[in-house]
Design a protein around this motif. Structure first.
Motif, PDB file in Angstrom:
ATOM      1  N   SER A 116     -22.374 -32.583  -9.031  1.00  0.00           N
ATOM      2  CA  SER A 116     -22.968 -33.680  -8.208  1.00  0.00           C
ATOM      3  C   SER A 116     -21.934 -34.846  -7.798  1.00  0.00           C
ATOM      4  O   SER A 116     -21.944 -35.634  -7.070  1.00  0.00           O
ATOM      5  CB  SER A 116     -24.287 -34.166  -8.149  1.00  0.00           C
ATOM      6  N   ASP A 131     -23.521 -35.454  -4.260  1.00  0.00           N
ATOM      7  CA  ASP A 131     -24.669 -36.197  -3.609  1.00  0.00           C
ATOM      8  C   ASP A 131     -24.011 -37.444  -2.755  1.00  0.00           C
ATOM      9  O   ASP A 131     -24.801 -38.410  -2.258  1.00  0.00           O
ATOM     10  CB  ASP A 131     -25.399 -36.874  -4.774  1.00  0.00           C
ATOM     11  N   TYR A 184     -28.519 -33.558  -3.938  1.00  0.00           N
ATOM     12  CA  TYR A 184     -27.553 -33.138  -2.816  1.00  0.00           C
ATOM     13  C   TYR A 184     -28.102 -32.517  -1.615  1.00  0.00           C
ATOM     14  O   TYR A 184     -27.452 -31.538  -0.855  1.00  0.00           O
ATOM     15  CB  TYR A 184     -26.395 -32.075  -3.547  1.00  0.00           C
TER      16      TYR A 184
END
Length: 241
Positions: free
Chosen positions: A149, A177, A210
């Motif tokens: 992420s 993310d 995400y």
């Protein structure tokens, strides 16, 4: 033209009601296609809600909802037995989960189904990717993704690297993310953007940080399409205001 693929993954939490609700909602959005992930049989041990499997009838219902909306329905699998069992669903395309790239028998089976096959590269280096490309050529395409992420790990330049090394089409799969990286990714001309989706903001999903909130999906797609217009054709023309 850039395609957007919404992935439910196992964010349906093992609930057939939630799974169909995802598909009903996604059918009315600007996404082009939807995938549902079916894991290997021993994954479904009931230890968490999302480790409860859905019935084949549920997948058939979801496929009908998606197709009736004019969108593509795909299955994401990682092992041969699962692919064989669910081949009867006749998905419009297949996604091979990251560890499945090592299973050449799986990829060979999917290629023979005559539906497009997208192979995720999340666990692979270039040597393995090139080796698979040599065996299957343009019968497959790749998805560049990093199973992290962190934005420092995204490595969008690998989209072009994989395409140039394999002569295969390459998509981008979001695991970061920071959703803005999808807008940046269009510079490298992926054929599709794969991203997970989720229903609620106040719940921790298996694919969570995400995953794009369903209510934000259309605005996210619109933003990326607007940004894509800025790339142009590379030709420098004179301009007089």
């Amino acid at each position: 033209m850039l395609k957007f693929v919404s992935e439910i993954g196992v964010n349906h939490l093992g609930s057939e009601e939630i799974a169909t609700r995802y598909c009903d909602f996604l059918a009315s959005t600007q996404t082009d296609a939807i995938t549902m992930q079916i894991r290997e049989s021993d994954f479904y041990d009931g230890s968490t809600p999302w480790k409860n499997g859905l019935t084949k009838e549920c997948y058939l219902k979801c496929a009908e909802i998606v197709r009736d909306s004019g969108k593509g329905f795909g299955l994401a699998v990682g092992d041969l037995d699962t692919a064989k069992y669910y081949k009867s669903l006749k998905p419009d395309f297949w996604k091979v989960l990251s560890w499945g790239i090592k299973d050449l028998s799986l990829i060979k089976f999917l290629v023979k189904s005559d539906s497009p096959v997208f192979v995720s590269t999340g666990m692979s280096g270039m040597d393995e990717i090139i080796s698979v490309a040599k065996k299957f050529g343009n019968k497959i395409s790749f998805i560049h993704t990093q199973l992290s992420s962190e934005i420092d790990d995204v490595n969008l330049s690998a989209i072009a690297t994989i395409r140039e090394a394999t002569s295969c089409q390459v998509s981008f799969g979001l695991h970061c993310d920071n959703f803005d990286v999808m807008g940046v990714s269009v510079i490298f001309k992926p054929v599709s953007l794969f991203f997970y989706v989720k229903e609620k903001v106040d719940f921790v999903y298996p694919d969570d940080s995400y995953a794009i909130l369903l209510s934000n999906l259309d605005s996210t797609i619109r933003k990326i399409n607007i940004l894509a217009k800025s790339i142009g054709n590379g030709k420098k023309n004179s301009f007089v205001p």
